[in-house]
Write an enzyme that holds these catalytic residues in place. Structure first.
Site, PDB file in Angstrom:
ATOM      1  N   ASP A 210     -22.242  38.339  82.320  1.00 38.75           N
ATOM      2  CA  ASP A 210     -21.155  37.707  83.050  1.00 38.75           C
ATOM      3  C   ASP A 210     -20.786  38.638  84.203  1.00 38.75           C
ATOM      4  O   ASP A 210     -21.076  39.837  84.156  1.00 38.75           O
ATOM      5  CB  ASP A 210     -19.977  37.499  82.105  1.00 38.75           C
ATOM      6  N   LEU A 211     -20.143  38.109  85.239  1.00 40.79           N
ATOM      7  CA  LEU A 211     -19.740  38.946  86.372  1.00 40.79           C
ATOM      8  C   LEU A 211     -18.253  39.302  86.315  1.00 40.79           C
ATOM      9  O   LEU A 211     -17.882  40.440  86.068  1.00 40.79           O
ATOM     10  CB  LEU A 211     -20.063  38.236  87.688  1.00 40.79           C
ATOM     11  N   ASP A 212     -17.401  38.300  86.534  1.00 41.34           N
ATOM     12  CA  ASP A 212     -15.960  38.546  86.663  1.00 41.34           C
ATOM     13  C   ASP A 212     -15.364  39.112  85.378  1.00 41.34           C
ATOM     14  O   ASP A 212     -15.541  38.543  84.286  1.00 41.34           O
ATOM     15  CB  ASP A 212     -15.232  37.247  87.021  1.00 41.34           C
TER      16      ASP A 212
ATOM     17  N   ASP B  41     -16.882  39.190  78.766  1.00 36.09           N
ATOM     18  CA  ASP B  41     -15.523  39.515  78.316  1.00 36.09           C
ATOM     19  C   ASP B  41     -14.833  38.359  77.619  1.00 36.09           C
ATOM     20  O   ASP B  41     -13.816  38.557  76.944  1.00 36.09           O
ATOM     21  CB  ASP B  41     -14.663  39.934  79.518  1.00 36.09           C
TER      22      ASP B  41
END
Length: 238
Positions: free
Chosen positions: A16-18, A188
């Site tokens: 995941d990025l954000d 997250d």
């Protein structure tokens, strides 16, 4: 690092990025402020607009097409176009105006402060394993110096339905030509990342940088394979 399930050999990692590789909250808050200011100056009739005024157009679009949320960039663009049409702009003017608004959005959206520790960890991992980014958002890894670590980037909308749907997870495994159970997804969010990855046949790593308690989290439905509080902990799995 906490282990909750046995780990199969890891042959690739997806990220995941954000809020996994960087703190996304400050950039989103600033972007929303900057875009609202841009719209207020775009036309005097918008001078008193607030975030609720913009959200109203997004809500109309969502009611018209419940699946539009899978592509957050298109959703924003369509909302801007609808707003301009509602205020009497021609179709051509509305399209151009929406493009201008989204260009302003894209600039500020990608003013991301990526920690040096993230760069160091991803660089080390990329030397050992293929890495892939899977995101529901619209950040551009190339714009914040992350692109070179990834074999490819999958985005909700262009590349399938948003997480936790299996579309992008399955696509990543297919493109890598690696069995899903040999891929570790790191994210997250316990629903979109952990539940989505596990239901897609992948292994899942929850990055918990806020010292949350797994069993106390309301969105926790499936237990991850492992839990970490620091991205660099992944290096111990190599």
């Amino acid at each position: 690092m906490h282990f909750y399930r046995p780990l199969a050999p890891i042959k690739a990692m997806t990220f995941d990025l954000d809020d996994t590789l960087y703190d996304n909250h400050p950039v989103i808050e600033k972007t929303e402020r900057q875009v609202l200011q841009f719209i207020r100056e775009f036309d005097l009739r918008f001078a008193q607009f607030n975030h609720d005024d913009l959200d109203a157009y997004r809500q109309i679009l969502l009611e018209q097409d419940a699946n539009i949320y899978h592509d957050v960039t298109e959703w924003r663009w369509q909302a801007a176009k609808m707003m301009l049409c509602h205020y009497g702009y021609s179709r051509e003017q509305a399209i151009q105006g929406a493009d201008d608004i989204m260009a302003h959005f894209a600039y500020w959206r990608n003013q991301i402060n990526v920690p040096e520790s993230t760069h160091t960890t991803l660089a080390a991992l990329a030397e050992k394993l293929p890495l892939v980014a899977i995101t529901n958002g619209n950040a551009e890894p190339a714009a914040c110096g992350l692109n070179d670590y990834f074999q490819f980037v999958l985005k909700a909308g262009p590349d399938g339905r948003s997480k936790p749907y299996c579309d992008m997870y399955c696509s990543a495994a297919d493109k890598l030509n690696i069995p899903a159970n040999n891929i570790l997804h790191i994210g997250d969010n316990l629903q979109t990342d952990i539940e989505g990855a596990i239901r897609s046949g992948m292994q899942a790593c929850w990055i918990n940088m806020d010292n949350k308690t797994l069993m106390a989290e309301k969105e926790s439905r499936l237990v991850p394979h492992i839990e970490i509080s620091n991205l660099a902990s992944l290096l111990t799995l190599l």
